[in-house]
Design an enzyme around this catalytic site. Structure first.
Site, PDB file in Angstrom:
ATOM      1  CG  ASP A   1      -2.270   0.316   1.114  1.00 44.18           C
ATOM      2  OD1 ASP A   1      -2.334   1.739   0.686  1.00 44.18           O
ATOM      3  OD2 ASP A   1      -3.064  -0.330   1.387  1.00 44.18           O
TER       4      ASP A   1
ATOM      5  CG  ASP B   1      -4.927   5.461   1.274  1.00 42.55           C
ATOM      6  OD1 ASP B   1      -6.016   4.458   1.158  1.00 42.55           O
ATOM      7  OD2 ASP B   1      -5.219   6.517   1.808  1.00 42.55           O
TER       8      ASP B   1
ATOM      9  CD  GLU C   1      -9.100   3.865  -1.646  1.00 40.94           C
ATOM     10  OE1 GLU C   1     -10.029   3.232  -0.571  1.00 40.94           O
ATOM     11  OE2 GLU C   1      -8.504   4.714  -1.008  1.00 40.94           O
TER      12      GLU C   1
ATOM     13  CG  HIS D   1      -9.191  -2.171   4.239  1.00 40.53           C
ATOM     14  ND1 HIS D   1      -8.505  -2.223   2.906  1.00 40.53           N
ATOM     15  CD2 HIS D   1      -8.848  -0.845   4.695  1.00 40.53           C
ATOM     16  CE1 HIS D   1      -8.070  -1.107   2.770  1.00 40.53           C
ATOM     17  NE2 HIS D   1      -8.316  -0.252   3.480  1.00 40.53           N
ATOM     18  CG  ASP D   2     -11.764   1.022   3.432  1.00 39.94           C
ATOM     19  OD1 ASP D   2     -11.426   1.239   4.393  1.00 39.94           O
ATOM     20  OD2 ASP D   2     -10.967   1.777   2.364  1.00 39.94           O
TER      21      ASP D   2
HETATM   22  C1  NOJ Z   1      -8.779   4.582   2.243  1.00 38.48           C
HETATM   23  C2  NOJ Z   1      -8.224   3.353   2.941  1.00 38.48           C
HETATM   24  O1  NOJ Z   1      -8.592   2.116   2.355  1.00 38.48           O
HETATM   25  C3  NOJ Z   1      -8.718   3.570   4.121  1.00 38.48           C
HETATM   26  O2  NOJ Z   1      -8.865   2.270   4.797  1.00 38.48           O
HETATM   27  C4  NOJ Z   1      -8.261   4.798   4.918  1.00 38.48           C
HETATM   28  O3  NOJ Z   1      -8.984   5.070   6.109  1.00 38.48           O
HETATM   29  C5  NOJ Z   1      -8.336   6.175   4.229  1.00 38.48           C
HETATM   30  N1  NOJ Z   1      -8.072   5.942   2.561  1.00 38.48           N
HETATM   31  C6  NOJ Z   1      -7.559   7.167   4.494  1.00 38.48           C
HETATM   32  O4  NOJ Z   1      -6.011   6.674   4.160  1.00 38.48           O
END
Ligand code: NOJ
Length: 521
Positions: free
Chosen positions: A99, A195, A258, A319-320
């Protein structure tokens, strides 16, 4: 698969390192734990792992607040452990993707400590400091501006105040971040997932965002403001192209972005002349209503809008977002697996989806996620999908010999690798079969996707090469359907016993059943 880069044919597996495997009993997963489980990953057939951040971090956002871009946090191990992980993964022909968190650092990063120390500091301009705030929000709720007493200015943070945004208009910031990329590329990492790629650059005039005309009193239409000036700015593509140039100066690496944007905007992240991200993550399946019609529509739309030469990709979980089994219901998880694993391009699986893990129940007093703590009770919390991987039937599911940092899923004694290994019809074995099928049939990876149609609850599409045609049928409903097919042979089904069945012009599918048929040419 001939002529394809590894990242085009590989299935990517996301490891959330805190939750995958603990090796030292502190209840938090670590690099040694990942090494212990590499053979498992090879056994599923995945080709690459993407590891969520392992950098030195105060863990305000569990690693997405980086205090040193070139070191490993002691919770996870150290640089030698990482080197071992890389050697062990590569020895097994597994690629390793890290990442990369360029939009913001931790507020404890030495750069920010310096930047914050005085207005005259050489690193002041490395972050976004202003005399006045504007209406830009934090993605975790509330204003994105934090007042700093010492120097009497505000700084901007797209996420927590512990995650100040870096100033990507400053060439020194870019140079430092590209050096960080090179540090890991020199070690041999195979690529990066970047990210919040679409947030990296903000409007240089700091204009207020306009209000959202579709925002209603019931708050059903997203945010009250449209993030016009603090996201998806045109200049972002220059930064992405620069990152890509760094990546491309090493052979065989991949850049993944992302990006949560409408599909038309998403496509621009492939870059003009495809000099942007190799894979701008496609989250359409994460956001789409779970029915055949809506899914047929997003697949067609995505494939039609792909720029010439761009490589498709599909993501079912991360994971989100809530786990797939929780989103679509237990009876549909096999359909979800078969959908993902029969789409062309690169696929990303979130750890635990292959065994059908569900969201874990997390009591208010056990909440860890800062997003939930900042806005309790409105469904922002991501702890439920980050519960520890369940490996066996023991009390701590083989994840740790200590106390897991998040509760295990309530179903962990039934939903785990040990149990599913022994059951031919388990989710785990379905994933194994389907990934093996992709390896054996290049049409699934790089075939031409044709005639994506829905009829009632039935979704049907075809993947074709010059040599073969594969037809996929997925029943999104709970009732049986009769399907008009062409005569052929079943290559795989959600029910393994249908393999090798000869089908005629009509096929029966049970509720929530799917099959792949090979049509002889
Ligand atoms: C996206 C990430 O996937 C998430 O988990 C994170 O909280 C935010 N970006 C901030 O970095």
């Amino acid at each position: 698969m001939h002529n394809l880069a590894w990242w085009q044919s590989a299935v990517i597996y996301e490891v959330y390192p805190r939750s995958f495997q603990d090796s030292n009993g502190d209840g938090i997963g670590d690099l040694d734990g990942i090494i212990q489980r590499l053979d498992y990953l090879v056994g599923i057939g995945v080709g690459a792992i993407w590891i969520a951040p392992i950098y030195r971090s105060p863990m305000a956002d569990f690693g997405y607040d980086v205090a040193d871009y070139c070191d490993v946090d002691p919770i996870f191990g150290n640089l030698q452990d990482f080197d071992r992980l890389l050697i062990e993964a590569h020895r097994r022909d597994l690629k390793v993707i890290l990442d990369f968190v360029p939009n913001h650092s931790s507020d404890r990063h030495p750069w920010f400590l310096e930047s914050r120390s005085s207005r005259e500091n050489a690193k002041r301009d490395w972050y976004l400091w202003r005399d006045q705030s504007n209406n830009w929000m934090s993605n975790f709720g509330g204003s994105g501006w934090e007042w700093d007493e010492l120097t009497s200015q505000y700084y901007y943070h797209s996420f927590l105040k512990e995650q100040p945004d870096l100033n990507w208009r400053n060439p020194a910031v870019r140079a430092a971040m590209y050096d960080a990329l090179r540090f890991w590329l020199d070690k041999g990492v195979d690529g990066f997932r970047v990210d919040v790629m679409w947030l990296i650059i903000k409007d240089d005039q700091y204009r207020d965002n306009p209000s959202n005309p579709d925002f209603g009193p019931d708050q059903s239409s997203g945010n009250s403001l449209l993030p016009v000036y603090n996201s998806n700015r045109p200049e972002v593509h220059e930064v992405v192209a620069e990152m890509r140039a760094v990546i491309d100066s090493y052979p065989g690496r991949v850049l993944i972005g992302e990006i949560y944007l409408p599909v038309k905007d998403l496509m621009t992240y492939y870059g003009q002349d495809l000099n942007g991200a190799n894979l701008p993550f496609n989250f359409l399946l994460l956001q789409c209503p779970w029915n055949a019609r809506a899914i047929a529509q997003v697949i067609s739309e995505y494939m039609t809008m792909l720029p010439p030469g761009a490589w498709p990709n599909w993501v079912l979980g991360n994971h989100d977002n809530a786990r797939i089994a929780t989103r679509v219901g237990l009876s549909q998880t096999a359909i979800a697996a078969m959908l993902l694993l029969t789409l062309p391009g690169t696929l990303t699986i979130y750890y635990g989806e292959e065994i059908g893990m569900t969201n874990a129940f997390v009591r208010p007093e056990d909440v860890q996620d800062p997003a939930e703590k900042r806005q309790p009770g409105i469904g922002m919390g991501r702890d439920p999908e980050r519960s520890p991987m369940t490996w066996d039937c023991s009390d701590t599911a083989g994840f740790t010999r200590g106390q897991p940092w998040l509760p295990l899923g309530a179903d962990h004694r039934a939903v785990n690798v040990e149990v599913e290994n022994c059951d031919e019809e388990s989710m785990l074995n379905l994933y194994r079969r389907l990934i093996a099928l992709r390896r054996a049939h290049p049409a699934l990876v790089s075939g031409q996707l044709r005639s994506v149609t829905s009829l009632g609850d039935l979704l049907n599409y075809e993947l074709a090469t010059d040599h073969v045609r594969l037809m996929v049928f997925l029943n999104f409903g709970h009732s049986p359907v009769q399907v008009a097919a062409e005569s052929g042979i079943v290559l795989a089904g959600t029910d393994s016993r249908r393999r090798a069945e000869r089908v005629g012009n009509f096929v029966e599918l049970k509720g929530s059943e799917g099959i792949v048929i090979k049509i002889p040419s």
